[in-house]
Design a protein around this motif. Structure first.
Motif, PDB file in Angstrom:
ATOM      1  N   HIS A  76       0.845  -1.211   0.000  1.00 13.75           N
ATOM      2  CA  HIS A  76       0.000   0.000   0.000  1.00 13.75           C
ATOM      3  C   HIS A  76       0.875   1.253   0.000  1.00 13.75           C
ATOM      4  O   HIS A  76       0.556   2.242  -0.671  1.00 13.75           O
ATOM      5  N   ALA A  77       1.975   1.216   0.738  1.00 12.97           N
ATOM      6  CA  ALA A  77       2.884   2.369   0.764  1.00 12.97           C
ATOM      7  C   ALA A  77       3.495   2.593  -0.623  1.00 12.97           C
ATOM      8  O   ALA A  77       3.642   3.738  -1.084  1.00 12.97           O
ATOM      9  N   MET A  78       3.816   1.508  -1.316  1.00  9.99           N
ATOM     10  CA  MET A  78       4.350   1.623  -2.681  1.00  9.99           C
ATOM     11  C   MET A  78       3.308   2.263  -3.603  1.00  9.99           C
ATOM     12  O   MET A  78       3.631   3.143  -4.415  1.00  9.99           O
ATOM     13  N   ALA A  79       2.062   1.823  -3.472  1.00 15.85           N
ATOM     14  CA  ALA A  79       0.991   2.376  -4.314  1.00 15.85           C
ATOM     15  C   ALA A  79       0.816   3.871  -4.061  1.00 15.85           C
ATOM     16  O   ALA A  79       0.739   4.671  -5.003  1.00 15.85           O
ATOM     17  N   GLU A  80       0.781   4.235  -2.789  1.00 16.87           N
ATOM     18  CA  GLU A  80       0.606   5.653  -2.454  1.00 16.87           C
ATOM     19  C   GLU A  80       1.766   6.493  -2.975  1.00 16.87           C
ATOM     20  O   GLU A  80       1.575   7.592  -3.494  1.00 16.87           O
TER      21      GLU A  80
END
Lengths: 419, 419
Positions: free
Chosen positions: A37-41
């Motif tokens: 999720h951090a990568m996506a954000e």
């Protein structure tokens, strides 16, 4: 590209990947999903950076006279960044393959035996052009517990470097080692060779791209390889086919998207249909803009080009199809054995025996009955994510999802058992 | 050896195997089991023929001054023929892996998806000395639906030729093509090279034998390889071990049978046990006739040889063991990461957290808690037959039974589905 001999550079990257892989292998699903999720954000939050880097690649490609369709695949847009981010979130939503108990039993002597999924360790991806593969592969490898070495093409070097910088920051921010995702310099062909020879440091290589790239990796690598993607897919229309359905499936298989490995490249028609269905399907293909390359019988029809053996064997990836008439289902099976790349073959028939024989005798990754070849796809199969489509028989065959990116180990528990 | 270039000879054999494999792939379990029983009966009925041929190999080996233990492994006896026949009957009794549905579902659009086990097609076995492997491998490959090319050693050439003649007659008598089992001439090293380069004709190679043979096949083959067998297996005795059990497991792991890949080659002892368990286990090993090669701490004990890094990395296959003291379970894990061949490692402990950490962090084909390394074995695991023990991560890891000798394909059934 970092200074030094390409082999040394790649070995140093692989050693860092190995080190990072030990920690990643033990990470919980919660930690890995938080990282995804951090990568996506981060991809969205730092979109400007990525688009600026990508503009450099695009400008370089245009200046070099690269064909517009290739430049288009290279181009990042806001929309494509959103899709890349969504891809990472989708992977976060999938079950963690690591730790799954594949089989287990208690042996007669009381030993408890379990076969458990574990990561490979370090995966090398060698791929061409499209920068979205960089994020996709990073996400799938991270979720399956594998550190990844990404060797993209030099044409996407600026984009890939920018994507990696963003992803590595996000991974580190989520508490995992940044080195679980690393970029291998694309400047020289030697870094590919170094990856191929890094046996013991890299556990598996996945080449994705054209037939030439895949062949060279498969033939030259001492690291185990999962061969992906060349598809000379056949559609066989049996005498007992529902001809309306058959027409729709042939057209869909060929024309739905021509540039992908699961599109049809070869049409086989039962001899009984030479005067009925054959002219209809050839005309319909031609009306849709497809050039038909036919055997002697098919080539008697207007506008059909004569087909050579090379045509029958060819993966066109364009609005072209080879076509041949076969005596029956066994004729179709023999033709497929001779020319197929082992990806996907379909039969159209209402004859249960013909379908059964075709399914049993055709030795391809996917065999379809009354369905378009375009369904051979991890997304269509419900896998949620796909790293590629394997056309080899070892380890994984067909669309590869997260479980295909793992190995297993046996865990045996006793209380001082001896033989 | 048949006339002609070795490469041409092997290609011709492989093409015949491919042709035969098509028929074998479609054979029912009943047909295959009948062939296996016929093979077993023929081995016994024509035992005199086999013993006479074997006597030639034995005489040649003795004349060449081959060590007695190697000659013994080469020798066939009535008892060994009975065991070979029983092995084939045992394989007949096992479930047929071909056709097993590995997973299946109905997709949202109504397409029925099944992943089904299928044979590889053509398997190449490259192995050394013992002629019983010839019958074992033939049986396992036949049951898993694979045609097999058997490349044994030249020292067993007469025995292997006689066994093949008997097996092929039995296979043909049972209604299957004799070419599902073929012998590759052992006269020249070039036939091994030709097998390694027969990509597209041979689907998978399984080398079985010494580390040198396996390394050369793994590194030089363009055909996918399943790496088997080198085992530098570790036993780690934790501070929280039950020391009586630990002593028994160490002795069993090392001395039960030294010539096999799942025997222990390295002992690791927790630092807290240096003054208590360590001298006890070293003395017990020495009493049993084992030479202990110890690190600095262990080498202070009487009779212990000093160990080099090569000793810690070595697969002795003899009454030798390397030994080292480690600070704790993490020290054991680090030592194993550095020196292990990834086959089997065991921990002796009553500490649940230590066991859990060892199992999670040690990346080997088998990880055992409170049990002898000798349990990593297809027979012990209840597989009924074993073609070898894989130490690679791709496709199969650990003991390989019948299912590991298969691939899968996807079968997708619709009613005219298009995308």
């Amino acid at each position: 590209m970092p200074a030094g001999d390409p082999t040394d550079v790649v070995r140093a990257l692989a050693e860092r990947a190995r080190e990072a892989s030990h920690e990643l292998a033990l990470a919980t699903r919660a930690t890995k999903d938080a990282a995804l999720h951090a990568m996506a954000e981060a991809l969205l939050a730092r979109g400007d950076e990525l688009l600026a880097a990508n503009a450099e690649d695009v400008a370089r490609a245009e200046a070099a006279g690269t064909p517009p369709n290739v430049v288009d695949r290279l181009r990042l847009t806001d929309e494509r960044l959103v899709a890349m981010a969504q891809g990472l979130r989708d992977v976060a939503g999938l079950p963690d393959p690591v730790g799954e108990v594949v089989r287990g039993s208690t042996l007669a002597n009381g030993l408890e035996l379990r076969q458990v999924r574990v990561p490979f360790g370090v995966v090398g991806m060698i791929y061409e052009a499209r920068p979205n593969v960089t994020a996709d592969a990073a996400g799938i490898c991270l979720k399956s517990g594998n550190a990844v070495l990404l060797r993209g093409s030099s044409s996407a070097a600026s984009s890939n470097a920018a994507i990696l910088a963003v992803l590595r920051d996000a991974v580190a921010g989520a508490g995992l080692p940044a080195d679980v995702v690393q970029l291998v310099p694309a400047g020289s062909r030697e870094t590919v060779t170094a990856l191929m020879r890094a046996r013991g440091l890299v556990d598996v290589l996945v080449p994705r791209g054209g037939a030439g790239l895949i062949r060279s990796v498969v033939e030259g690598s001492t690291v185990p390889v999962i061969e992906t993607g060349v598809g000379n897919c056949h559609v066989y229309v049996d005498a007992a086919a529902d001809l309306d359905r058959a027409l729709a499936v042939v057209l869909n298989s060929k024309t739905h998207r021509t540039s992908v490995c699961n599109s049809a490249e070869s049409l086989l028609v039962h001899a009984d249909l030479v005067d009925t269905f054959l002219p209809t399907v050839v005309a319909a293909l031609q009306d849709a803009g497809v050039v038909v390359h036919g055997d002697e019988t098919v080539a008697r029809l207007p506008g059909v080009e004569p087909a050579t053996d090379e045509d029958h064997a060819r993966e066109y990836l364009s609005m072209d199809i080879s076509a041949a008439v076969v005596a029956d289902v066994d004729g179709a099976i023999a033709h497929i054995r001779r020319f197929s790349s082992g990806h996907t073959e379909a039969i159209l028939t209402r004859d249960q025996d013909a379908a059964r024989r075709f399914v049993a005798a055709v030795d391809s990754a996917a065999v379809l009955v009354n369905a378009s070849t375009r369904f051979t796809d991890g997304g269509e199969f419900g896998f949620g994510a796909e790293i590629g489509i394997s056309t080899q028989k070892l380890h994984a065959r067909g669309p590869m999802g997260l479980p295909e990116m793992t190995s297993t180990k046996y865990v045996v528990t006793g209380e001082g058992h001896v033989r």
